[in-house]
Motif scaffolding. Structure first.
Motif, PDB file in Angstrom:
ATOM      1  N   SER A   1       0.822  -1.211   0.000  1.00  0.00           N
ATOM      2  CA  SER A   1       0.000   0.000   0.000  1.00  0.00           C
ATOM      3  C   SER A   1       0.856   1.261   0.000  1.00  0.00           C
ATOM      4  CB  SER A   1      -0.897   0.010   1.243  1.00  0.00           C
ATOM      5  OG  SER A   1      -0.103   0.056   2.412  1.00  0.00           O
TER       6      SER A   1
ATOM      7  N   THR B   1     -10.445  -0.238  -6.749  1.00  0.00           N
ATOM      8  CA  THR B   1      -9.763  -1.323  -7.461  1.00  0.00           C
ATOM      9  C   THR B   1      -8.439  -1.653  -6.777  1.00  0.00           C
ATOM     10  OG1 THR B   1      -8.607   0.240  -8.888  1.00  0.00           O
ATOM     11  CG2 THR B   1     -10.736  -0.594  -9.672  1.00  0.00           C
ATOM     12  N   VAL B   2      -7.729  -2.610  -7.347  1.00  0.00           N
ATOM     13  CA  VAL B   2      -6.420  -3.001  -6.840  1.00  0.00           C
ATOM     14  C   VAL B   2      -5.590  -3.513  -8.022  1.00  0.00           C
ATOM     15  CG1 VAL B   2      -7.242  -5.329  -6.278  1.00  0.00           C
ATOM     16  CG2 VAL B   2      -5.187  -4.446  -5.162  1.00  0.00           C
ATOM     17  N   GLN B   3      -4.277  -3.248  -7.967  1.00  0.00           N
ATOM     18  CA  GLN B   3      -3.396  -3.764  -9.019  1.00  0.00           C
ATOM     19  C   GLN B   3      -2.962  -5.171  -8.597  1.00  0.00           C
ATOM     20  OE1 GLN B   3      -2.749  -2.188 -11.806  1.00  0.00           O
ATOM     21  NE2 GLN B   3      -3.498  -0.134 -11.267  1.00  0.00           N
TER      22      GLN B   3
ATOM     23  N   LEU C   1      -2.063  -1.238  -3.699  1.00  0.00           N
ATOM     24  CA  LEU C   1      -3.119  -0.266  -3.455  1.00  0.00           C
ATOM     25  C   LEU C   1      -2.522   1.124  -3.274  1.00  0.00           C
ATOM     26  CD1 LEU C   1      -5.145  -2.289  -0.833  1.00  0.00           C
ATOM     27  CD2 LEU C   1      -6.074  -1.479  -3.011  1.00  0.00           C
TER      28      LEU C   1
ATOM     29  N   GLU D   1      -6.210   3.644  -6.792  1.00  0.00           N
ATOM     30  CA  GLU D   1      -6.998   2.410  -6.655  1.00  0.00           C
ATOM     31  C   GLU D   1      -8.081   2.572  -5.597  1.00  0.00           C
ATOM     32  OE1 GLU D   1      -3.695   2.483  -6.861  1.00  0.00           O
ATOM     33  OE2 GLU D   1      -3.495   1.589  -8.864  1.00  0.00           O
TER      34      GLU D   1
ATOM     35  N   ALA E   1      -4.792   4.150   1.735  1.00  0.00           N
ATOM     36  CA  ALA E   1      -4.590   2.831   1.152  1.00  0.00           C
ATOM     37  C   ALA E   1      -4.225   1.810   2.223  1.00  0.00           C
ATOM     38  CB  ALA E   1      -3.502   2.892   0.083  1.00  0.00           C
TER      39      ALA E   1
ATOM     40  N   LEU F   1     -11.702  -4.391  -6.340  1.00  0.00           N
ATOM     41  CA  LEU F   1     -11.294  -4.962  -5.052  1.00  0.00           C
ATOM     42  C   LEU F   1     -11.985  -6.288  -4.759  1.00  0.00           C
ATOM     43  CD1 LEU F   1     -11.078  -2.495  -2.025  1.00  0.00           C
ATOM     44  CD2 LEU F   1      -9.461  -4.254  -2.764  1.00  0.00           C
TER      45      LEU F   1
ATOM     46  N   GLU G   1      -5.374  -4.315 -13.406  1.00  0.00           N
ATOM     47  CA  GLU G   1      -6.199  -3.661 -12.402  1.00  0.00           C
ATOM     48  C   GLU G   1      -7.540  -4.373 -12.347  1.00  0.00           C
ATOM     49  OE1 GLU G   1      -6.298   0.495 -12.922  1.00  0.00           O
ATOM     50  OE2 GLU G   1      -7.573   0.897 -11.182  1.00  0.00           O
TER      51      GLU G   1
ATOM     52  N   GLN H   1       0.659  -7.487 -14.770  1.00  0.00           N
ATOM     53  CA  GLN H   1      -0.126  -6.767 -13.778  1.00  0.00           C
ATOM     54  C   GLN H   1      -1.410  -6.269 -14.409  1.00  0.00           C
ATOM     55  OE1 GLN H   1       1.978  -4.076 -11.193  1.00  0.00           O
ATOM     56  NE2 GLN H   1       0.423  -2.505 -11.472  1.00  0.00           N
TER      57      GLN H   1
END
Length: 421
Positions: free
Chosen positions: A336, A395-397, A386, A390, A341, A411, A408, A406
């Motif tokens: 994070s 969202t999250v990578q 995060l 994001e 985050a 979550l 996106e 990678q």
RNA sequence: GUGAGCGUGGCCAAGCGGUAAGGCACCUGACUGUGGCUCAGGAAAUCGAGGGUUCGAAUCCCUUCGCUCACCCCA
């Protein structure tokens, strides 16, 4: 370093666990196949149990037990062997009313105050097995079979099985007399220890390994117990050998095989690895038909073995019989950036765990690079990143550490993405 | 209980009388939101402990503790 391990003990670190797990699981499986249920007894017992059961003249009881008074002044002893406590439990819980023999196995720590060396500890652990209540040689064969299956199932090569019969109270006295007659005129040639054993425990003279005296020659020409067995013991031993042949278990008779505990009768046996190491015996046991009575019960036969787990692991590693490692300890590391985050990351790591994934949170304060390095060092399969963007987008990578890819994702989908291997 | 060998940062390890190399691991950084390679830097050792010899000792001597291996015994 102010505090160290007590002498002769060892820590079992995370990286050691796979070996421990391997050996115990193989043991558990064999015990299950043979119908041996598990029994656990206390780590300490009344001191008298071992004095009475194992024998006051044995080295184990005489100078190796951890015995001390508890706060009431009563002497307690840290378990120096596994059989006597199980026999105590057999009596205490009236197991003679169950179908005989009662078959049980156990895993337990064993304590002996010895000078530690390779394969010898002050606290070690044994896998043990006891079959109590049936004196038939088929039970001897069964117990030996179990021990043999166990050690070979571990993948160990070049094992050998030594067996012997040391008779019973009706024939051993005659043998001991013959043995002493044989030694008497040549006692001066024997080592000091053997001279002492001559008086106290002549059988143990056969076990002498000293080469600086004539002990080896004396042992080689000594009368053999197997020539003195009474009819019952002789038949018992012969039947056992026949069963072992039927089982295709290779064995050899070692007429000097004598075990160190007083309670053994008739069958004794050992399994040895090929290495000529001093502390090589990896499994040893025998029949103890007099023990239960010695402990105050009705005459009840029994047989069992103990096997040292640390020694087994030593051999598994030496032979590389099984290459074991932790594997990837984590599925995902959550990374994070920024305070907002961090909170989301704390929650995400927790949610991943609830979904069944091994998830670790990287320290939120650290730089992205530092957190990524950490993920890499942990051998993580995925890193979930995060940042403010994001968090704002919900969202999250999700980055695969193997391929570097990678993407996106929402979550809510993080857990299912990690699931895809 | 007996005998032998060894004790330098978390791990491995040089130095063997002149006042602590190096490697691994760890942490930080390399135009500041991306790992594994590389580079730079950092933290980390009262040289097992105590005493002695010496101007000076991790290095020599003594004692002690610990570890390891073997004997003994055992799993």
């Amino acid at each position: 370093m102010q505090f160290r391990l007590p002498r002769g003990t060892q820590d079992r670190l995370p990286e050691d666990q796979p070996y421990w797990e391997y050996v115990t699981s193989v043991a558990r499986e064999q015990a299950r196949l043979f119908g041996y249920g598990q029994i656990d007894t206390p780590v300490f017992e009344h001191a008298g149990l071992f004095q009475r059961g194992v024998g006051e003249g044995t080295d184990i009881v005489e100078k190796e037990t951890y015995t001390f008074p508890d706060r009431s002044g009563e002497d307690v002893t840290l378990r120096p062997e596994g059989t006597a406590p199980v026999c105590r439990a057999y009596l205490e819980h009236g197991m003679h009313t169950r179908p005989q023999p009662v078959r049980m196995h156990y895993f337990c720590p064993i304590f002996r105050y010895e000078r530690p060396q390779a394969g010898r500890l002050r606290q070690h652990h044994q896998f043990g097995v006891e079959a109590i209540g049936d004196g038939d040689p088929s039970v001897d064969a069964e117990v030996i079979d179990l021990g043999w299956r166990f050690t070979t199932a571990l993948g160990l090569q070049g094992l050998s099985l030594a067996i012997n019969s040391i008779g019973d109270p009706s024939c051993r006295p005659q043998y001991l007399a013959a043995l002493k007659d044989y030694y008497a005129p040549r006692l001066g040639e024997a080592c000091p220890d053997c001279r002492m054993r001559y008086e106290r425990n002549p059988l143990r003279m056969l076990d002498c390994k000293r080469t600086d005296f004539a002990c080896q020659d004396l042992v080689a020409e000594a009368p053999r117990i197997t020539d003195f067995l009474c009819a019952d013991c002789d038949v018992h031993f012969a039947t056992l050998r026949r069963y072992l042949e039927a089982l295709d278990i290779p064995f050899f008779i070692n007429p000097t095989l004598v075990r160190g505990l007083d309670y053994y009768t008739r069958t004794v046996f050992e399994i040895l690895p090929p290495e000529e190491g001093a502390q090589s015996v990896v499994l040893g046991g025998g029949r103890y038909d007099g023990l239960i009575e010695q402990l105050g019960g009705r005459p009840t036969p029994g047989i069992g073995f103990g096997s040292g787990l640390e020694r087994l692991i030593l051999n598994v590693k030496r032979q590389e019989a099984a290459a074991l490692s932790d594997g990837a300890p984590v599925d995902a590391v959550v990374v994070s950036l920024g305070e907002a985050a961090a909170s989301v990351a704390v929650r995400l790591a927790s949610d991943l765990r609830q979904a069944g994934h091994r998830a670790v949170l990287a320290q939120p304060g650290r730089s992205l690079r530092g957190q990524m390095r950490h993920a890499s060092a942990l051998n993580a399969r995925y890193t979930l990143v995060l940042g403010d963007a994001e968090v704002a987008a919900g969202t999250v990578q999700v980055k695969s550490m193997d391929t570097g890819e990678q993407r996106e994702a929402p979550l809510a989908e993080a857990a299912s993405l990690v699931s895809r291997a």
